[in-house]
Design a protein around this motif. Structure first.
Motif, PDB file in Angstrom:
ATOM      1  N   GLU A 116       0.853  -1.186   0.000  1.00  0.00           N
ATOM      2  CA  GLU A 116       0.000   0.000   0.000  1.00  0.00           C
ATOM      3  C   GLU A 116       0.892   1.239   0.000  1.00  0.00           C
ATOM      4  N   TRP A 118       0.310   5.294   1.024  1.00  0.00           N
ATOM      5  CA  TRP A 118      -0.584   6.308   1.579  1.00  0.00           C
ATOM      6  C   TRP A 118       0.036   7.688   1.405  1.00  0.00           C
ATOM      7  N   GLY A 146      -9.047   7.967   1.232  1.00  0.00           N
ATOM      8  CA  GLY A 146      -8.965   7.218   2.481  1.00  0.00           C
ATOM      9  C   GLY A 146      -8.956   8.172   3.647  1.00  0.00           C
ATOM     10  N   ASN A 169      -3.516   0.221   9.457  1.00  0.00           N
ATOM     11  CA  ASN A 169      -3.776   0.386   8.033  1.00  0.00           C
ATOM     12  C   ASN A 169      -4.622  -0.734   7.432  1.00  0.00           C
ATOM     13  N   ARG A 172      -8.046   0.282   8.841  1.00  0.00           N
ATOM     14  CA  ARG A 172      -8.293   1.646   8.352  1.00  0.00           C
ATOM     15  C   ARG A 172      -9.099   2.463   9.335  1.00  0.00           C
ATOM     16  N   ARG A 173      -8.761   2.316  10.581  1.00  0.00           N
ATOM     17  CA  ARG A 173      -9.311   3.134  11.651  1.00  0.00           C
ATOM     18  C   ARG A 173      -8.372   3.050  12.834  1.00  0.00           C
ATOM     19  N   ASN A 206     -12.845  -1.184   5.972  1.00  0.00           N
ATOM     20  CA  ASN A 206     -12.061  -1.519   4.787  1.00  0.00           C
ATOM     21  C   ASN A 206     -12.788  -2.597   3.993  1.00  0.00           C
TER      22      ASN A 206
END
Length: 346
Positions: A116, A118, A146, A169, A172-173, A206
């Motif tokens: 990934e 970011w 995101g 990640n 995703r929180r 996610n």
């Protein structure tokens, strides 16, 4: 006409006022706290597990098989590569974070498990996200919107012994990380924060992350859950993370089951029949000591405040003394001297 001593006193009074003003303004114009520099010598954090467990979803298609029946044991390295750059100012910067998981017993594309990238803005003092983020997690596709919530790259400067939300990640929180203890690392004190994962659903934040599973049966649907813990070691003055320890199991659980059997990523998941939980991966690794030591040295340099507060005090006190002494001389009444003939006439 003013005597020279009084002229000099007035000029010195002005100098004292300037020193006083500079001493007061210096800590405001140049804050003592050093923001995270854009140019870091150490920009990578790695975790290594020589005996990670890799499940069938990652192995599907190897050696021509539609799906591998059992998890395998292999060395895996997780890497977080960070760069800060423009646009940037004294308080914030653009951050790019590349996250990869790589098998050590494979080469090329076969070695890559996850990747990934970011991009988002980060506060250079608190480590918090500022605004929207983008993430690219699928090859040959553009990045999508995101959100980075809580701490991720670093904790705030002057980290407290308290709870902090830390971004994960995969989920995703942010998940709370509790302060648990202090540790001595090569003579330096670091804070240890522990983040617990108890059957945390990935689909919640996610929903796009899904790998084909082999144990749900035809038409079956399973959901991914995260279990285990992470421990972050933080240099408290700078807030920089110097090492991470993970014991994480990610498990697919068929919808409609309680997901308790096999959720620890144990060998009980091997060759699971249709409808049973299936291990995606089990990783128990930590940052190598050599890398931790390098990151700690860097963090301690960043954590040292600029001496502007001390210099401000020195300049303020010096300016006040000079201004006060000069004012006394400048405002002192001037003695009037009478001429000789006038004195004789008296």
């Amino acid at each position: 006409m003013l005597p020279r001593s009084r002229v000099a006193a007035v000029l010195t009074l002005g100098l004292g006022c300037i020193l006083l003003a500079v001493g007061i303004a210096l800590p405001l114009l140049v804050p003592p706290e050093r923001p995270v520099p854009l140019e870091l010598s150490e920009t990578q954090l790695t975790l290594q597990d020589d005996r990670a467990r890799i499940g069938p979803s990652y192995l599907a298609g190897e050696d021509g098989d539609a799906a591998a029946p059992d998890p395998v044991t292999a060395p895996v390295t997780k890497t977080y590569a960070v760069s800060l750059g423009e646009p940037a100012d004294r308080t914030s910067a653009a951050a790019t974070v590349g996250v990869t998981s790589v098998r050590g017993d494979r080469d090329g594309d076969a070695a890559l498990l996850d990747a990934e990238v970011w991009t988002y803005r980060v506060d250079r003092t608190t480590g918090a996200s500022l605004g929207d983020a983008k993430v690219a997690d699928t090859p040959a596709t553009p990045a999508v919107a995101g959100e980075v919530d809580g701490q991720w790259l670093a904790f705030p400067r002057n980290t407290g012994q308290q709870e902090y939300p830390v971004f994960d990640n995969l989920l995703r929180r942010a998940v709370p990380a509790q302060f648990v203890q202090t540790e001595d690392v090569d003579g330096s004190e670091v804070y240890v924060f522990r983040q617990e994962f108890d059957h945390e659903p990935v689909r919640q934040s996610n929903p796009g992350y899904y790998r084909a599973t082999s144990t749900t049966g035809e038409g079956g649907v399973s959901s991914l859950y995260r279990n285990g813990y992470k421990e972050f070691r933080v240099e408290p003055r700078s807030g920089m993370i110097v090492s991470v320890t993970e014991d994480i199991q990610d498990v697919y659980v068929p919808d409609g089951t309680d997901g308790t059997d096999g959720a620890d990523g144990s060998d009980g998941d091997d060759g699971a029949a249709a409808g049973e939980p299936e291990l995606l991966s089990a990783f128990h690794g930590a940052t190598p000591e050599s890398e931790r030591d390098d990151l700690l040295v860097q963090a301690e340099k960043i954590g040292h405040d600029r001496p502007t507060r001390g210099w401000g005090i020195v300049l303020t006190v010096t300016g006040a003394i000079v201004a006060l002494g000069s004012a006394v001389v400048a405002l002192r009444p001037q003695r009037v001297q009478r001429s000789g003939p006038a004195q004789a006439g008296e």
